[in-house]
Design an enzyme around this catalytic site. Structure first.
Site, PDB file in Angstrom:
ATOM      1  N   ASP A 242     -12.001  37.577 -29.665  1.00 28.96           N
ATOM      2  CA  ASP A 242     -11.086  38.185 -28.693  1.00 28.96           C
ATOM      3  C   ASP A 242      -9.653  37.699 -28.918  1.00 28.96           C
ATOM      4  OD1 ASP A 242     -10.578  39.991 -26.661  1.00 28.96           O
ATOM      5  OD2 ASP A 242     -10.973  38.561 -25.044  1.00 28.96           O
TER       6      ASP A 242
ATOM      7  N   PHE B 299     -13.641  38.286 -16.310  1.00 29.15           N
ATOM      8  CA  PHE B 299     -14.412  37.059 -16.106  1.00 29.15           C
ATOM      9  C   PHE B 299     -14.216  36.477 -14.719  1.00 29.15           C
ATOM     10  CE2 PHE B 299     -10.262  36.118 -17.893  1.00 29.15           C
ATOM     11  CZ  PHE B 299      -9.747  35.261 -16.951  1.00 29.15           C
TER      12      PHE B 299
ATOM     13  N   LEU C 216      -2.733  32.677 -11.476  1.00 26.25           N
ATOM     14  CA  LEU C 216      -1.950  32.939 -12.685  1.00 26.25           C
ATOM     15  C   LEU C 216      -2.334  34.259 -13.330  1.00 26.25           C
ATOM     16  CD1 LEU C 216      -2.153  29.398 -14.321  1.00 26.25           C
ATOM     17  CD2 LEU C 216      -0.149  30.403 -13.206  1.00 26.25           C
ATOM     18  N   GLY C 217      -3.586  34.637 -13.192  1.00 27.40           N
ATOM     19  CA  GLY C 217      -4.052  35.863 -13.829  1.00 27.40           C
ATOM     20  C   GLY C 217      -5.452  36.194 -13.404  1.00 27.40           C
TER      21      GLY C 217
END
Length: 360
Positions: free
Chosen positions: A167, A52, A47-48
């Site tokens: 964030d 990280f 998905l992305g």
């Protein structure tokens, strides 16, 4: 590591505030179970991806859909971020905070399991793969603004101890099947001890959303989240990115573009052109003004997130006072606190971006 998990497991049954609470349970997943759910972390399921690691779509044996964050590599830094995010997600329950389904810690694998959000992130609708499809009409944008504000207000004022996210950005506001906002990604979050006004820490976050006092001095507080949320509100209303590249050497913060137009009450220019004029002007004005006061370079001028929620929901007395603020009067050269914002974007002062935006 074992000390963390023994402490963490005690959180599951703890008493929490009922503000916006949603029922949910989490559990420990096996690595084999998550490998099966994601087709062994197949590229087609991705998905992305960010600093990280990667996020994968998966489906459990019962048919439920999940999103699995897989940390890129094991390290002390990754271990800390994993532990922080899991502990915070286990502590908090709110309708506008992403729900923890569970985690896996086997060998050097560190994975966090969440509910899958059908409509991906706000970023994908404003600037990514869904940006041309115009799914975000004005009522949805307004609901996203209020929902995200309520989620962050819960972290700041009702979670025990209080939590700063550090964030807040469009890629970390996920959208469920009804386009309701779910604030996500707590890997950089910090607990605020009782009585503390801020914590001094290494700067982490995303350029364009960082409060100046945090970017330059590492002073993190609830007010830094308020600043980031102000940028997000301006982005949501206008469809513009937090930083606009005007040329190869010149970049303009969204506040520098929006403030002169807000002073002129030129809301037609401020509104995302994809709305085609279909918005409620009073609500748009509210979002823009609140966004700008949240993103004031002077921390003492920013509202709290509880005040932000009240303003966005239409508190007339509070908004009248805001509209009468010196920020929205006079010339652009007035002392609004936005003139110096470009300093954090110069090449020699640009803070290291610790995490990349998730690709939609």
């Amino acid at each position: 590591m074992m000390d963390f998990f023994s402490k963490f497991c005690c959180v599951k049954g703890s008493d929490r505030k009922n503000q916006g609470k949603k029922d949910s349970t989490w559990r420990i997943f096996s690595l084999k179970e998550l490998q099966l759910a994601t087709n062994n972390f197949n590229y087609d399921n991705k998905l992305g991806e960010g600093g990280f690691g990667s996020v994968y779509w998966g489906q459990l044996w019962d048919g439920s859909q999940i999103a699995v964050k897989r940390l890129k590599s094991w390290s002390n830094k990754a271990e800390v971020e994993f532990s922080v995010e899991v502990e915070i997600l286990a502590r908090v329950r709110h309708k506008n905070l992403l729900t923890l389904r569970g985690y896996c810690a086997e060998g050097q694998e560190r994975l966090i399991v969440y509910d899958y959000m059908t409509n991906l992130s706000l970023l994908s609708h404003l600037h990514g793969q869904h940006s041309a499809e115009c799914h975000l009409d004005w009522p949805r944008r307004m609901n996203i603004a209020v929902g995200a504000a309520e989620g962050i207000a819960y972290l700041h004022h009702y979670a025990t101890p209080h939590i700063i996210h550090r964030d807040i950005k469009a890629s970390n506001v996920l959208l469920d099947s009804d386009f309701k906002a779910q604030v996500a990604d707590f890997g950089f979050a910090k607990f605020i001890p009782d009585g503390a006004t801020h914590v001094t820490t290494r700067v982490k976050g995303t350029l364009g959303y960082l409060a100046p006092e945090y970017a330059m001095l590492g002073k993190a507080s609830e007010s830094c989240d308020v600043y980031s949320f102000g940028i997000l509100l301006l982005e949501l209303a206008s469809g513009k990115k937090p930083i606009e590249k005007l040329s190869s050497t010149i970049k303009r913060p969204i506040t520098d573009w929006a403030l002169p137009l807000a002073r002129e009450r030129n809301f037609g220019e401020l509104a995302d052109q994809r709305l085609n004029g279909n918005y409620v002007e009073e609500e748009l004005k509210r979002v823009i003004f609140v966004g700008l006061v949240c993103a004031d370079n002077r921390p003492e001028k920013r509202p709290t997130m509880l005040e932000v929620v009240e303003l966005l929901k239409g508190d007339k007395a509070k908004f009248a006072a805001l509209e009468d603020d010196e920020m929205f009067k006079g010339s652009v050269a007035a002392d609004s606190g936005t003139e110096d914002s470009s300093e954090i974007m110069s090449e020699d002062k640009e803070p290291k971006q610790e995490i990349e935006d998730v690709k939609p």
